[in-house]
Write an enzyme that holds these catalytic residues in place. Structure first.
Site, PDB file in Angstrom:
ATOM      1  N   TYR A  59       1.174  -1.155  -0.097  1.00  0.00           N
ATOM      2  CA  TYR A  59       0.134  -0.081  -0.172  1.00  0.00           C
ATOM      3  C   TYR A  59       0.895   0.670  -0.276  1.00  0.00           C
ATOM      4  O   TYR A  59       1.925   1.284   1.049  1.00  0.00           O
ATOM      5  CB  TYR A  59      -1.415  -0.091   1.239  1.00  0.00           C
ATOM      6  CG  TYR A  59      -2.310   0.682   0.798  1.00  0.00           C
ATOM      7  CD1 TYR A  59      -2.804   1.507   0.386  1.00  0.00           C
ATOM      8  CD2 TYR A  59      -3.755  -1.050   0.966  1.00  0.00           C
ATOM      9  CE1 TYR A  59      -4.122   1.725  -0.295  1.00  0.00           C
ATOM     10  CE2 TYR A  59      -4.684  -0.515   0.710  1.00  0.00           C
ATOM     11  CZ  TYR A  59      -4.584   0.589  -0.041  1.00  0.00           C
ATOM     12  OH  TYR A  59      -6.342   0.641  -0.481  1.00  0.00           O
ATOM     13  N   GLU A  61      -0.071   4.953  -0.283  1.00  0.00           N
ATOM     14  CA  GLU A  61      -0.852   6.472  -0.783  1.00  0.00           C
ATOM     15  C   GLU A  61       0.131   6.966  -0.131  1.00  0.00           C
ATOM     16  O   GLU A  61       1.155   7.234   0.401  1.00  0.00           O
ATOM     17  CB  GLU A  61      -1.442   6.876   0.310  1.00  0.00           C
ATOM     18  CG  GLU A  61      -2.853   6.208  -0.382  1.00  0.00           C
ATOM     19  CD  GLU A  61      -4.042   6.041   0.683  1.00  0.00           C
ATOM     20  OE1 GLU A  61      -5.271   5.615   1.366  1.00  0.00           O
ATOM     21  OE2 GLU A  61      -3.915   6.895   1.774  1.00  0.00           O
ATOM     22  N   ASP A 205      -4.795  14.559 -25.423  1.00  0.00           N
ATOM     23  CA  ASP A 205      -4.976  12.706 -24.986  1.00  0.00           C
ATOM     24  C   ASP A 205      -3.842  12.459 -25.909  1.00  0.00           C
ATOM     25  O   ASP A 205      -4.796  12.078 -26.798  1.00  0.00           O
ATOM     26  CB  ASP A 205      -6.495  12.777 -25.006  1.00  0.00           C
ATOM     27  CG  ASP A 205      -6.929  11.833 -24.294  1.00  0.00           C
ATOM     28  OD1 ASP A 205      -5.711  10.646 -24.399  1.00  0.00           O
ATOM     29  OD2 ASP A 205      -8.026  11.108 -24.444  1.00  0.00           O
ATOM     30  N   THR A 231      -2.119   6.678 -22.122  1.00  0.00           N
ATOM     31  CA  THR A 231      -2.183   5.133 -21.988  1.00  0.00           C
ATOM     32  C   THR A 231      -0.880   4.743 -21.295  1.00  0.00           C
ATOM     33  O   THR A 231       0.373   4.951 -22.432  1.00  0.00           O
ATOM     34  CB  THR A 231      -3.145   4.192 -22.272  1.00  0.00           C
ATOM     35  OG1 THR A 231      -2.714   4.483 -24.007  1.00  0.00           O
ATOM     36  CG2 THR A 231      -4.455   4.771 -21.720  1.00  0.00           C
ATOM     37  N   LYS A 234      -0.549   0.793 -24.943  1.00  0.00           N
ATOM     38  CA  LYS A 234      -0.939   1.271 -26.315  1.00  0.00           C
ATOM     39  C   LYS A 234      -0.007   0.066 -27.145  1.00  0.00           C
ATOM     40  O   LYS A 234       0.518  -0.677 -26.823  1.00  0.00           O
ATOM     41  CB  LYS A 234      -2.705   1.779 -26.954  1.00  0.00           C
ATOM     42  CG  LYS A 234      -3.327   2.444 -26.014  1.00  0.00           C
ATOM     43  CD  LYS A 234      -4.244   3.361 -26.110  1.00  0.00           C
ATOM     44  CE  LYS A 234      -5.551   2.943 -25.185  1.00  0.00           C
ATOM     45  NZ  LYS A 234      -6.494   3.410 -26.213  1.00  0.00           N
ATOM     46  N   ARG A 240      -1.208  -2.030 -18.211  1.00  0.00           N
ATOM     47  CA  ARG A 240      -2.137  -1.729 -18.708  1.00  0.00           C
ATOM     48  C   ARG A 240      -2.420  -0.244 -17.598  1.00  0.00           C
ATOM     49  O   ARG A 240      -2.422  -0.675 -16.186  1.00  0.00           O
ATOM     50  CB  ARG A 240      -4.050  -1.977 -17.775  1.00  0.00           C
ATOM     51  CG  ARG A 240      -3.871  -3.514 -18.712  1.00  0.00           C
ATOM     52  CD  ARG A 240      -4.950  -4.104 -19.257  1.00  0.00           C
ATOM     53  NE  ARG A 240      -5.930  -2.528 -19.420  1.00  0.00           N
ATOM     54  CZ  ARG A 240      -6.738  -2.211 -21.250  1.00  0.00           C
ATOM     55  NH1 ARG A 240      -6.398  -2.941 -21.670  1.00  0.00           N
ATOM     56  NH2 ARG A 240      -7.208  -1.618 -21.395  1.00  0.00           N
TER      57      ARG A 240
END
Ligand SMILES: *Cc1c(COP(=O)(O)O)cnc(C)c1O
Length: 412
Positions: A59, A61, A205, A231, A234, A240
């Site tokens: 974890y 954060e 984008d 992203t 791709k 991903r």
């Protein structure tokens, strides 16, 4: 090595044969059919291994050196590497590598720059705009006032005069350039000029072309846009996920927009896998790959045109080909189904001014497999023959199986 471990899923097979069968069936599907979905690729065994590593348990954060959880000193190294490699690869002052997906990256970009109700100018959804560019079914369309520009009906190219006129009329707070189905390079300098004229932010984008930018075969939006969203899965061939690039002055706003505004803890296995992918994308081998991706797409576009399909914009500069199969007597949706039965997996898409009539193809995955211009010509011929009714899908499926077997995406 790790490849076998990850791909064969030994632990899964021993413990959960039912699910292991599903994983193996999907692996078999991917290696026996043709992946022409423009957004897909085959990540390397190293990227896959990083994704399946125990970093997934951590974890984390916050950001390196400033976490809300203890024990982050090791995963901090992975995130620092990912950020360093991303900024070096794209020549950006700042990178945020925590966005869980492309959509999360766009959400964070809006959160960094806009308030609910602000006006945003973006490519209309019927012309290749993404869901996050104002779809009423998406947060973007519900929380912001989107105005859509389009493409010229004849040329299929972005209508610059319309962009300028809409910007002057609507005075948007931000202009978005980017698309899910635009086969040509965007003119980032033009968008910057319009944004400056009306006092708008420019958000690029670049989810699709960012891998081509990394490989040096597409112009970079980084010098022009206030924020670049992308992203990593791709053409870029990483896990991903999403990524945001910006200048130093927006760095803190972007980081806060990702965490704590729109996300909680980062997925540290994905962050590590992004670092591996950025490392791969900085190599001459990746640049050569990116060149082959475009050469293959150009060959595919020309071969489809020779078979009678109408290729939007007359060709491509990228990994993407958009074609209208109407001259062969089918629409995009019907064609997608018939081709799926033949093992040729692709998307239907909106054509300028028309929903679902077109086909969208991409060469990122098949190029990773090592296919070249000869195979692209073969695929175009087979695809057209299936659509014309000259070859039964079941017969074509055998040809596809044979072709795919010669180019396995992963070692057996
Ligand atoms: C793929 C894509 C996205 C979203 O990516 P997800 O990871 O599926 O959320 C956003 N914008 C554009 C232009 C895209 O092509």
């Amino acid at each position: 090595m790790a490849v076998g471990h990850v791909l064969e899923g030994d632990a899964v097979r021993r413990q959960d044969p039912e699910l292991a069968d599903v994983l193996l069936a999907e692996r078999e599907r991917q290696s026996s059919t043709l992946q022409l979905i423009a957004a897909e690729n085959f990540m390397s065994p190293a990227v896959l291994a990083a994704l399946a590593s125990p970093s997934a348990n951590k974890y984390a954060e916050g950001y390196p050196g400033n976490r809300y959880h203890g024990g982050c000193e090791v995963v901090d190294l992975a995130e620092r590497l990912a950020v360093e490699r991303a900024t070096a690869l794209f020549g950006a002052e700042h990178a945020n590598v925590q966005a869980h997906s492309g959509s999360s990256a766009v959400l964070a970009a809006y959160a960094a720059l806009l308030r609910p109700g602000d006006t945003v100018l973006a490519l209309g959804l019927h012309y290749g705009g993404h869901l996050t560019h104002g779809s009423p079914a998406n947060f973007s369309g519900r929380w912001f006032d989107f105005v859509g520009y389009g493409v010229d009906a004849e040329s299929g190219l972005v209508d610059h005069d319309q962009v300028r006129a809409l910007a002057r009329n609507h005075r948007p707070k931000a202009i978005v350039c980017g698309s899910i189905a635009y086969p040509r390079h965007l003119d980032h300098a033009f968008f910057r000029e319009v944004a400056d004229e009306v006092g708008a932010y420019l958000i690029a984008d670049a989810a699709h072309p960012i891998g081509l930018v990394a490989g040096g075969v597409a112009p970079s939006p980084v010098p022009y846009a206030d924020i670049v969203c992308a992203t990593t899965h791709k053409v870029l061939r990483g896990p991903r996920g999403g990524m945001i690039l910006c200048g130093a002055e927006l760095a803190e706003r972007v980081d806060r927009a990702v965490f704590p505004f729109t996300q909680g803890g980062a997925q540290m296995n994905a962050v590590a896998a992004k670092a591996v992918a950025f490392g791969e994308a900085a190599t001459p081998a990746f640049a050569a790959y990116a060149h082959r991706v475009v050469a293959n797409a150009r060959t595919l576009a020309a071969a489809l045109a020779a078979e009678g399909l109408i290729v939007v914009t007359g060709g491509t500069d990228t990994h993407l080909v958009v074609a209208d199969p109407a001259p062969l007597g089918v629409d995009g949706r019907t064609a997608r189904g018939r081709l799926a039965a033949a093992g040729i997996v692709l998307d239907c898409c909106a054509l300028p001014h028309d929903d679902d009539r077109g086909l969208r193809l991409g060469t990122a995955a098949v190029t990773t497999q090592g296919m070249g211009v000869r195979e692209m010509k073969f695929v175009a011929g087979l695809l057209a023959s299936v659509l014309r009714g000259g070859t039964e899908p079941a017969r074509a499926r055998e040809d596809v199986r044979e072709l795919a077997a010669a180019f396995p995406p992963y070692p057996r």
